[in-house]
Design a protein around this motif. Sequence first.
Motif, short mmCIF file in Angstrom:
data_model
loop_
_atom_site.label_atom_id
_atom_site.label_comp_id
_atom_site.label_asym_id
_atom_site.label_seq_id
_atom_site.Cartn_x
_atom_site.Cartn_y
_atom_site.Cartn_z
N ALA A 74 0.82 -1.21 0.00
CA ALA A 74 0.00 0.00 0.00
C ALA A 74 0.86 1.27 0.00
CB ALA A 74 -0.92 0.01 1.21
N SER A 75 1.85 1.33 0.89
CA SER A 75 2.62 2.56 1.05
C SER A 75 4.03 2.49 0.49
CB SER A 75 2.70 2.91 2.54
OG SER A 75 3.41 1.89 3.23
N GLY A 76 4.55 1.30 0.27
CA GLY A 76 5.92 1.16 -0.21
C GLY A 76 6.96 1.28 0.88
N GLU A 77 6.52 1.28 2.15
CA GLU A 77 7.45 1.38 3.28
C GLU A 77 7.71 -0.01 3.87
OE1 GLU A 77 5.80 4.02 6.14
OE2 GLU A 77 5.83 5.75 4.80
N PRO A 78 8.85 -0.20 4.54
CA PRO A 78 9.11 -1.49 5.17
C PRO A 78 8.08 -1.79 6.26
CG PRO A 78 11.09 -0.15 5.12
CD PRO A 78 9.96 0.72 4.67
N THR A 79 7.69 -3.04 6.37
CA THR A 79 6.68 -3.43 7.35
C THR A 79 6.97 -4.81 7.90
OG1 THR A 79 4.31 -3.73 7.75
CG2 THR A 79 5.13 -4.40 5.60
N ARG A 80 6.47 -5.06 9.09
CA ARG A 80 6.50 -6.41 9.64
C ARG A 80 5.33 -7.19 9.06
NH1 ARG A 80 7.53 -3.65 14.89
NH2 ARG A 80 9.75 -3.86 15.24
N LEU A 81 5.36 -8.50 9.27
CA LEU A 81 4.30 -9.34 8.73
C LEU A 81 3.53 -10.02 9.84
CD1 LEU A 81 6.14 -11.13 5.82
CD2 LEU A 81 4.46 -9.33 5.66
N ARG A 82 2.26 -10.19 9.59
CA ARG A 82 1.40 -11.01 10.45
C ARG A 82 0.78 -12.07 9.56
NH1 ARG A 82 -0.55 -5.84 13.06
NH2 ARG A 82 0.77 -5.72 14.89
N SER A 83 0.28 -13.11 10.17
CA SER A 83 -0.42 -14.10 9.36
C SER A 83 -1.82 -14.29 9.93
CB SER A 83 0.35 -15.42 9.31
OG SER A 83 0.17 -16.14 10.48
N GLN A 84 -2.76 -14.51 9.05
CA GLN A 84 -4.14 -14.74 9.46
C GLN A 84 -4.78 -15.69 8.46
OE1 GLN A 84 -5.83 -10.81 9.33
NE2 GLN A 84 -6.68 -11.12 7.30
N ALA A 85 -5.87 -16.29 8.87
CA ALA A 85 -6.60 -17.20 7.99
C ALA A 85 -7.47 -16.38 7.05
CB ALA A 85 -7.46 -18.15 8.80
N GLY A 86 -7.44 -16.75 5.77
CA GLY A 86 -8.26 -16.06 4.77
C GLY A 86 -9.66 -16.61 4.73
N ASP A 88 -10.93 -18.62 2.56
CA ASP A 88 -10.93 -20.04 2.21
C ASP A 88 -10.21 -20.90 3.25
OD1 ASP A 88 -8.47 -19.00 1.70
OD2 ASP A 88 -8.24 -19.90 -0.29
N GLY A 89 -9.74 -20.30 4.34
CA GLY A 89 -9.09 -21.06 5.41
C GLY A 89 -7.58 -21.16 5.26
N ARG A 90 -7.05 -20.70 4.13
CA ARG A 90 -5.60 -20.74 3.93
C ARG A 90 -4.94 -19.59 4.68
NH1 ARG A 90 -4.22 -21.41 -2.26
NH2 ARG A 90 -2.17 -21.71 -1.36
N ARG A 91 -3.68 -19.80 5.07
CA ARG A 91 -2.94 -18.77 5.79
C ARG A 91 -2.48 -17.70 4.81
NH1 ARG A 91 2.65 -18.35 7.71
NH2 ARG A 91 3.05 -19.99 6.20
N GLU A 92 -2.68 -16.43 5.20
CA GLU A 92 -2.29 -15.30 4.37
C GLU A 92 -1.27 -14.45 5.11
OE1 GLU A 92 -6.02 -13.31 3.84
OE2 GLU A 92 -6.37 -14.30 1.91
#
Length: 105
Positions: A74-86, A88-92
Amino acid sequence: MKIRKGDTVQVISGANKGKQGTVLRVEPEKNRVVIEGLNMRKRHMKPSQTNPEGGIVEFEAPIHASNVMLLDPASGEPTRLRSQAGEDGRRERVAAKSGRVIPRA
């Protein structure tokens, strides 16, 4: 390992600090990534069947994965990552700064 081939990352420490590039290769067993055009090294090659001239060859050397951060789409800046279920149940993978889902490369 949260970084994948094709991701756009920024180096956050070391000689290439602040530079951005695309991940060419991921080495999860060594926790390293190879980034296009960064951490260039030179190797002196003897003439061989595949390289008849020999000479000096430049290549990208791996960087430890802890020294790079994924760029937020979205912004082009460095970011950390989180994971969540989408849906369809797959991890995103989700950018922590914007909350946007990072598409598969």
